[in-house]
Structure formats: structure tokens, C-alpha cells
Design a protein around this motif. Structure first.
Motif, PDB file in Angstrom:
ATOM      1  N   ASN A  83       0.836  -1.193   0.000  1.00 32.79           N
ATOM      2  CA  ASN A  83       0.000   0.000   0.000  1.00 32.79           C
ATOM      3  C   ASN A  83       0.873   1.246   0.000  1.00 32.79           C
ATOM      4  O   ASN A  83       2.090   1.173   0.236  1.00 32.79           O
ATOM      5  CB  ASN A  83      -0.890   0.033   1.248  1.00 32.79           C
ATOM      6  N   THR A  84       0.271   2.394  -0.256  1.00 28.08           N
ATOM      7  CA  THR A  84       0.967   3.646   0.023  1.00 28.08           C
ATOM      8  C   THR A  84       1.058   3.805   1.541  1.00 28.08           C
ATOM      9  O   THR A  84       0.281   3.192   2.293  1.00 28.08           O
ATOM     10  CB  THR A  84       0.222   4.848  -0.569  1.00 28.08           C
ATOM     11  N   ASP A  85       1.997   4.629   2.005  1.00 29.92           N
ATOM     12  CA  ASP A  85       2.151   4.840   3.444  1.00 29.92           C
ATOM     13  C   ASP A  85       0.843   5.298   4.079  1.00 29.92           C
ATOM     14  O   ASP A  85       0.444   4.826   5.152  1.00 29.92           O
ATOM     15  CB  ASP A  85       3.236   5.894   3.721  1.00 29.92           C
ATOM     16  N   PHE A  86       0.175   6.231   3.417  1.00 36.05           N
ATOM     17  CA  PHE A  86      -1.070   6.797   3.961  1.00 36.05           C
ATOM     18  C   PHE A  86      -2.154   5.730   4.076  1.00 36.05           C
ATOM     19  O   PHE A  86      -2.820   5.607   5.108  1.00 36.05           O
ATOM     20  CB  PHE A  86      -1.537   7.939   3.054  1.00 36.05           C
ATOM     21  N   THR A  87      -2.330   4.945   3.019  1.00 31.18           N
ATOM     22  CA  THR A  87      -3.348   3.897   3.027  1.00 31.18           C
ATOM     23  C   THR A  87      -2.987   2.782   4.001  1.00 31.18           C
ATOM     24  O   THR A  87      -3.856   2.258   4.710  1.00 31.18           O
ATOM     25  CB  THR A  87      -3.510   3.323   1.607  1.00 31.18           C
ATOM     26  N   HIS A  88      -1.720   2.413   4.053  1.00 28.29           N
ATOM     27  CA  HIS A  88      -1.266   1.356   4.958  1.00 28.29           C
ATOM     28  C   HIS A  88      -1.635   1.683   6.406  1.00 28.29           C
ATOM     29  O   HIS A  88      -2.150   0.824   7.139  1.00 28.29           O
ATOM     30  CB  HIS A  88       0.245   1.191   4.830  1.00 28.29           C
ATOM     31  N   LYS A  89      -1.408   2.922   6.795  1.00 27.94           N
ATOM     32  CA  LYS A  89      -1.724   3.332   8.164  1.00 27.94           C
ATOM     33  C   LYS A  89      -3.218   3.192   8.440  1.00 27.94           C
ATOM     34  O   LYS A  89      -3.621   2.696   9.498  1.00 27.94           O
ATOM     35  CB  LYS A  89      -1.269   4.781   8.385  1.00 27.94           C
ATOM     36  N   ARG A  90      -4.051   3.588   7.478  1.00 29.41           N
ATOM     37  CA  ARG A  90      -5.507   3.514   7.674  1.00 29.41           C
ATOM     38  C   ARG A  90      -5.975   2.063   7.771  1.00 29.41           C
ATOM     39  O   ARG A  90      -6.800   1.721   8.614  1.00 29.41           O
ATOM     40  CB  ARG A  90      -6.227   4.222   6.523  1.00 29.41           C
ATOM     41  N   VAL A  91      -5.446   1.214   6.911  1.00 24.69           N
ATOM     42  CA  VAL A  91      -5.851  -0.189   6.917  1.00 24.69           C
ATOM     43  C   VAL A  91      -5.433  -0.870   8.215  1.00 24.69           C
ATOM     44  O   VAL A  91      -6.217  -1.599   8.842  1.00 24.69           O
ATOM     45  CB  VAL A  91      -5.251  -0.931   5.699  1.00 24.69           C
ATOM     46  N   MET A  92      -4.207  -0.613   8.645  1.00 24.63           N
ATOM     47  CA  MET A  92      -3.695  -1.288   9.832  1.00 24.63           C
ATOM     48  C   MET A  92      -4.334  -0.766  11.114  1.00 24.63           C
ATOM     49  O   MET A  92      -4.382  -1.470  12.119  1.00 24.63           O
ATOM     50  CB  MET A  92      -2.173  -1.142   9.908  1.00 24.63           C
ATOM     51  N   MET A  93      -4.842   0.463  11.085  1.00 25.50           N
ATOM     52  CA  MET A  93      -5.491   1.016  12.273  1.00 25.50           C
ATOM     53  C   MET A  93      -6.955   0.589  12.384  1.00 25.50           C
ATOM     54  O   MET A  93      -7.544   0.666  13.454  1.00 25.50           O
ATOM     55  CB  MET A  93      -5.413   2.543  12.257  1.00 25.50           C
ATOM     56  N   SER A  94      -7.539   0.143  11.285  1.00 27.10           N
ATOM     57  CA  SER A  94      -8.945  -0.245  11.300  1.00 27.10           C
ATOM     58  C   SER A  94      -9.097  -1.670  11.795  1.00 27.10           C
ATOM     59  O   SER A  94      -8.139  -2.425  11.919  1.00 27.10           O
ATOM     60  CB  SER A  94      -9.547  -0.130   9.898  1.00 27.10           C
ATOM     61  N   ALA A  95     -10.322  -2.040  12.062  1.00 22.01           N
ATOM     62  CA  ALA A  95     -10.597  -3.408  12.520  1.00 22.01           C
ATOM     63  C   ALA A  95     -10.249  -4.421  11.447  1.00 22.01           C
ATOM     64  O   ALA A  95     -10.068  -5.604  11.740  1.00 22.01           O
ATOM     65  CB  ALA A  95     -12.068  -3.544  12.911  1.00 22.01           C
ATOM     66  N   GLY A  96     -10.151  -3.964  10.182  1.00 18.87           N
ATOM     67  CA  GLY A  96      -9.834  -4.871   9.085  1.00 18.87           C
ATOM     68  C   GLY A  96      -8.376  -5.255   9.003  1.00 18.87           C
ATOM     69  O   GLY A  96      -7.970  -5.964   8.092  1.00 18.87           O
ATOM     70  N   ALA A  97      -7.563  -4.795   9.966  1.00 22.76           N
ATOM     71  CA  ALA A  97      -6.148  -5.134   9.923  1.00 22.76           C
ATOM     72  C   ALA A  97      -5.906  -6.612  10.190  1.00 22.76           C
ATOM     73  O   ALA A  97      -4.859  -7.148   9.863  1.00 22.76           O
ATOM     74  CB  ALA A  97      -5.377  -4.295  10.943  1.00 22.76           C
ATOM     75  N   ASN A  98      -6.882  -7.298  10.801  1.00 26.53           N
ATOM     76  CA  ASN A  98      -6.778  -8.746  11.007  1.00 26.53           C
ATOM     77  C   ASN A  98      -7.123  -9.436   9.696  1.00 26.53           C
ATOM     78  O   ASN A  98      -8.283  -9.600   9.343  1.00 26.53           O
ATOM     79  CB  ASN A  98      -7.739  -9.192  12.112  1.00 26.53           C
ATOM     80  N   ILE A  99      -6.109  -9.838   8.954  1.00 27.91           N
ATOM     81  CA  ILE A  99      -6.338 -10.339   7.602  1.00 27.91           C
ATOM     82  C   ILE A  99      -6.622 -11.828   7.548  1.00 27.91           C
ATOM     83  O   ILE A  99      -6.868 -12.375   6.485  1.00 27.91           O
ATOM     84  CB  ILE A  99      -5.160  -9.987   6.676  1.00 27.91           C
ATOM     85  N   ASP A 100      -6.586 -12.517   8.688  1.00 32.97           N
ATOM     86  CA  ASP A 100      -7.049 -13.896   8.785  1.00 32.97           C
ATOM     87  C   ASP A 100      -6.362 -14.821   7.779  1.00 32.97           C
ATOM     88  O   ASP A 100      -7.011 -15.521   7.015  1.00 32.97           O
ATOM     89  CB  ASP A 100      -8.571 -13.950   8.592  1.00 32.97           C
ATOM     90  N   CYS A 101      -5.042 -14.784   7.756  1.00 29.20           N
ATOM     91  CA  CYS A 101      -4.282 -15.756   6.967  1.00 29.20           C
ATOM     92  C   CYS A 101      -2.905 -15.895   7.620  1.00 29.20           C
ATOM     93  O   CYS A 101      -2.513 -15.039   8.423  1.00 29.20           O
ATOM     94  CB  CYS A 101      -4.181 -15.346   5.505  1.00 29.20           C
ATOM     95  N   PRO A 102      -2.177 -16.962   7.344  1.00 28.23           N
ATOM     96  CA  PRO A 102      -0.896 -17.195   8.027  1.00 28.23           C
ATOM     97  C   PRO A 102       0.050 -16.012   7.893  1.00 28.23           C
ATOM     98  O   PRO A 102       0.277 -15.491   6.800  1.00 28.23           O
ATOM     99  CB  PRO A 102      -0.345 -18.432   7.308  1.00 28.23           C
ATOM    100  N   SER A 103       0.608 -15.569   9.036  1.00 24.81           N
ATOM    101  CA  SER A 103       1.471 -14.385   9.041  1.00 24.81           C
ATOM    102  C   SER A 103       2.730 -14.572   8.203  1.00 24.81           C
ATOM    103  O   SER A 103       3.295 -13.603   7.700  1.00 24.81           O
ATOM    104  CB  SER A 103       1.859 -14.030  10.477  1.00 24.81           C
ATOM    105  N   ASP A 104       3.144 -15.833   8.038  1.00 26.83           N
ATOM    106  CA  ASP A 104       4.354 -16.054   7.248  1.00 26.83           C
ATOM    107  C   ASP A 104       4.082 -15.998   5.750  1.00 26.83           C
ATOM    108  O   ASP A 104       5.010 -15.996   4.941  1.00 26.83           O
ATOM    109  CB  ASP A 104       4.985 -17.401   7.621  1.00 26.83           C
ATOM    110  N   LEU A 105       2.802 -15.953   5.363  1.00 29.35           N
ATOM    111  CA  LEU A 105       2.461 -15.906   3.942  1.00 29.35           C
ATOM    112  C   LEU A 105       1.953 -14.535   3.485  1.00 29.35           C
ATOM    113  O   LEU A 105       1.856 -14.291   2.281  1.00 29.35           O
ATOM    114  CB  LEU A 105       1.405 -16.974   3.611  1.00 29.35           C
ATOM    115  N   MET A 106       1.594 -13.650   4.415  1.00 29.95           N
ATOM    116  CA  MET A 106       1.108 -12.318   4.044  1.00 29.95           C
ATOM    117  C   MET A 106       1.934 -11.261   4.763  1.00 29.95           C
ATOM    118  O   MET A 106       2.005 -11.231   5.991  1.00 29.95           O
ATOM    119  CB  MET A 106      -0.360 -12.146   4.401  1.00 29.95           C
ATOM    120  N   HIS A 107       2.564 -10.406   3.993  1.00 29.58           N
ATOM    121  CA  HIS A 107       3.401  -9.349   4.549  1.00 29.58           C
ATOM    122  C   HIS A 107       2.869  -8.014   4.053  1.00 29.58           C
ATOM    123  O   HIS A 107       2.889  -7.742   2.846  1.00 29.58           O
ATOM    124  CB  HIS A 107       4.855  -9.557   4.122  1.00 29.58           C
TER     125      HIS A 107
END
Length: 468
Positions: free
Chosen positions: A38-62
Motif C-alpha cells: 500500500n501507500t504509506d497513507f493507506t497502509h496506516k488507515r488499513v492497519m489502524m482499522s478493525a480490518g487489519a486482522n487479515i485472517d491468513c498465516p502471518s508467514d504468507l502475508m506481509h
């Protein structure tokens, strides 16, 4: 053993981030590693929202980010300025990121999956020798329109700057719906300067990237858009993505979801609630806001209304005097809703929508009729699909001053809710679309076809490394 590593990069808007994240989750569920940029601005918004829990193995999604070239205080709703800024800065930043990742031989990027609105990624992919696939989060017809730009210029439908030259409806093919040049996606984004920037920095780059990309995957179905997929068979439908993970919460939201509306819906009669939501970009002036508010009050029906906060995080609108007291518990107001769950709720009778493609696909996937109120870009064409082709909704008309009046809104809601044929059409299209989702059906088959292509590229790369 090398990981099969995909880099995914969306255009920085809610309706682009969410479906590509859903596609990325599908990739990880098939064992692929994904770096999501993501862009820095969008990344911050996504990670701060409840949707930051992406529900997949942490070693496969960065989840990572790079700058978009704008200052923190700049208005990112200025799409012309944002698009031009990204075009100028982000290619170099993306190349730096990939070079850093590729320092680890076992983590090298196998392919890039780029939002089609990030066509500049083609330059990076070519320079670095990485295969490129495009992802289309909008309708296939809108991508087909972008791929037909030169023909539109040759036929003198538009000039070299994308400005419409003729006041007449056009068809890309005999099997596709009519399009109004005034509503071409680049012609109704903003003022004339913004429209030209979008055309030059985005649409023309889309055409180049679409022609050069190894694959194009689309968040749509053959059933919904047979004409577009027939015209450009290179496009592979893998949608509806937001209907594939009903058991898990959607990811990529820019705002926190207010789940209290689900409890409120549980208390309403079946098929009684008007759901009102206009996506992440739509802006009303105060007069229009009041007309909508009073119309919802006049219906005497329960309604769930998403009133999005302004840039400051506070409410930008003022409700009519005494409004909240008068509607009481009959109206539920939230700042952002878990839309997939709302539209799947038996209490919902219809969806008053801006007709963004994600909302369109979610409404269709849940068999919900529409009241269409498009705001800009592709939304006007999506309304054509809903009202004229699928016949699952009704459109709203503005008066001579450009306002959709409370009388128009209540009249269309009354017509829609009493129209049995529209409801039957909505349920029929729901059945056709959801049939694509099951194991062994088109979504699954096309997604597997694409993932097989990604794996084949990784195998080829390993052979080349071995032969060195």
C-alpha cells in the motif's frame, strides 16, 4: 526451496484495496507468499482499522508500504494530484522495495499483481524482468473501455485528451451495453484539469499495461458481463471475490466497522430495512444531505444509514432540527458498516447505493434490489448494468437545480419495494452469480488456472537458476 512470492499493489482507494486483499487471501490459501504494497497513507488507515486482522498465516502475508509522493496534509481525494504524484515517485520506490526483497534468493518476487489503475508498474516489471498480471477491481466493461481508447479516438468519439466529441451513446461491441461518453470513467472524475490528468497518467497507462501483461484477472463473472469478456478474452473472471469468504470478516477497510447495526437489524422485521451507503468518496452538500434525511424519515420504514465521517474524523453534516428525536430507533446511523453482513441479513429490503463495483457485486451476490445514486467515475456505467441490463434496481433523477429531492427519493423507494419483478430479478442474478463460487465452478477454476500460471513461472525461474 524457493517460495512462490507474489507482490500485490492496489490503487490507494477503498474500493481497490479491499478486493485485491481478498484476492491475496485466496493466493495465500493456496500456499503462495504475498507482499502487499500500500501507500504509506493507506497502509496506516488499513492497519489502524478493525480490518487489519487479515485472517491468513502471518508467514504468507506481509503488509508493507511505500510513499505516494504527497505531503501528510495533502488532500488525497484530489485524484488528479494523487495520480500524478504516484506516477512520478512510486516507480523508483517500488523498484527499491523489490531489490531489497530480492536480496534473499529464497524470497525473490515471482510475479507482480498490480491494480490496473497502477499501469506504471509495467515499467518496473519490464526493467526487473518480473512477470506482470493486472487486477481489475471494477467491472470488466470499464477495463474494456480503457483498452478501447485508441479506437474511440480513431472513431472521433473522444479527442487525444479523452474529451468526448459526440453527444451520442456508443457501444464497444454489439453484445455490450450502451455507454454515454459524458460518463466515461475519466470524463466525470472532477474538473477538466483533473479529468485530463486521469486520462493521461492513468487511462493511457492502463491500455499499455493491459496489452503487455501476461494475465488480467477481474473481480467479475462471465454471467454478469458476457459481452466484455467475449470482446477481450484475455480478461479472466475470478469474482465475486467479496462473496468467497462469507465466514470471515472483510479486510482492507479504511474505517472501523460499527457492528452494533447487526444487533439492530436482528430486531427488525424480515425484508423491511432500507440500507443506505455511498462508499468512501461520495460527498453531498448540506442541502442534498437534508433532502435525503427527510426522505428517509418520510418513508416511515426502518433504515440503516452509513454517514461517513469527514477528513477530520468528525461529522461534516448537520441533521434537520429535531431529526434524531423524530426517527428514534426506527433509524440506525453508523459511520461505517460491515456491508457484506448487512446485505446478507434477512431484514434488509433494498440498498440505496452509489453503485461502486464492490457494492454492486455485494448487492447482486445477496439478491438485494438497488436504488441507484452514482457519484462519479465508473458508477454511472454500473447503474446502467443494474437498471437497464440486469433490471435489479431503479435510478434517481435530479431536478433542474441538480438536487435529488425528498419526493423523488421516497417515490423511487416506494416503487422499488412494491415491484415484485425487480425482486425476482435480483434473486435470479444472485443464484447465477453465487453458482460461480462453489468448488469446481468458474471462480474456483479460473483462480486455480491463474495460480498454476504463477507456479509455472516460479518453476521456470528455478530451472534458470540451476542452469547458471
Amino acid at each position: 526451496m524457493k517460495n512462490i512470492h507474489v507482490l500485490a499493489i492496489p490503487y490507494p482507494a477503498q474500493g481497490h484495496v479491499m478486493p485485491l486483499l481478498e484476492a491475496a487471501r485466496c493466493f495465500t490459501s493456496n500456499g503462495l507468499k504475498v507482499t502487499f504494497v500500500n501507500t504509506d497513507f493507506t497502509h496506516k488507515r488499513v492497519m489502524m482499522s478493525a480490518g487489519a486482522n487479515i485472517d491468513c498465516p502471518s508467514d504468507l502475508m506481509h503488509m508493507v508500504s511505500i510513499p505516494d509522493g504527497m505531503e501528510p496534509c495533502d488532500d488525497r481525494n484530489d485524484l488528479g494530484k494523487l495520480t500524478k504524484s504516484m506516477f512520478q515517485l512510486m516507480p523508483a520506490k517500488l523498484e527499491e522495495l523489490i531489490n531489497d526483497i530480492n536480496k534473499n534468493d529464497d524470497e525473490k518476487i515471482t510475479c507482480i499483481v498490480a491494480d490496473y489503475c497502477m499501469g506504471w508498474v509495467l515499467r518496473v516489471a519490464r526493467k526487473m524482468g518480473i512477470r506482470l498480471a493486472l487486477f481489475c477491481p471494477s467491472s470488466a466493461a470499464v477495463l474494456a473501455l480503457s483498452m478501447s481508447v485508441q479506437k474511440l479516438i480513431d472513431d472521433e468519439i473522444i479527442n487525444n485528451s479523452g474529451v468526448p466529441l459526440k453527444d451520442q451513446m456508443v457501444q464497444l461491441s454489439a453484445s455490450m451495453p450502451l455507454m454515454d461518453p459524458a460518463n466515461f470513467v475519466w470524463a466525470c472524475v472532477g474538473d477538466s484539469v483533473t479529468n485530463q490528468i486521469i486520462f493521461e497518467y492513468l487511462i493511457l497507462e492502463v491500455k499499455k499495461a493491459a496489452e503487455a501483461a501476461d494475465h488480467i484477472i477481474c473481480n467479475s463473472t462471465m454471467e454478469l458481463e458476457t459481452g466484455a469478456f467475449t470482446l477481450f478474452p484475455k480478461m479472466l473472471p475470478i469474482g465475486p471475490l467479496l462473496a468467497t469468504n462469507r465466514s470471515t470478516r472483510q479486510v482492507g477497510h479504511f474505517w472501523n466497522e460499527d457492528t452494533t447495526c447487526l444487533t439492530w437489524l436482528d430486531q427488525q422485521p424480515v425484508g423491511s430495512v432500507i440500507y443506505v451507503a455511498f462508499g468512501s468518496f461520495t460527498i453531498f452538500d448540506q442541502h442534498q444531505f437534508e433532502e435525503l434525511a427527510l426522505a428517509l424519515e418520510d418513508t416511515k420504514k426502518p433504515f440503516l444509514w452509513v454517514v461517513r465521517p469527514g477528513p477530520s474524523g468528525s461529522m461534516d453534516y448537520i441533521f434537520p432540527s429535531g431529526y434524531l428525536d423524530r426517527i428514534g430507533t426506527r433509524g440506525k446511523l453508523v459511520s461505517w458498516a460491515p456491508q457484506q453482513e448487512v446485505l446478507n441479513h434477512p431484514s434488509v429490503a433494498c440498498f440505496m447505493s452509489h453503485c461502486g463495483w464492490n457494492s454492486t457485486m455485494e448487492g447482486v451476490s445477496n439478491g438485494v434490489p438497488f436504488v441507484c445514486w452514482p457519484y462519479f467515475a465508473d458508477q454511472f456505467f454500473n447503474k446502467t448494468y443494474i437498471c437497464d441490463i440486469w433490471k435489479t434496481g431503479l435510478g434517481l433523477n435530479k431536478d433542474e437545480t441538480g438536487i435529488v429531492t425528498r419526493g423523488e427519493i421516497t417515490s423511487k423507494l416506494e416503487q422499488l419495494l412494491s415491484n415484485i419483478m425487480i425482486k425476482e430479478n435480483a434473486l435470479s442474478w444472485q443464484e447465477k452469480v453465487m453458482d460461480c463460487v462453489g468448488a469446481g465452478h468458474s471462480l474456483n477454476q479460473n483462480l486455480n488456472k491463474f495460480i498454476d500460471w504463477v507456479r509455472e513461472g516460479n518453476d521456470h525461474a528455478q530451472v534458470q537458476e540451476t542452469c547458471k
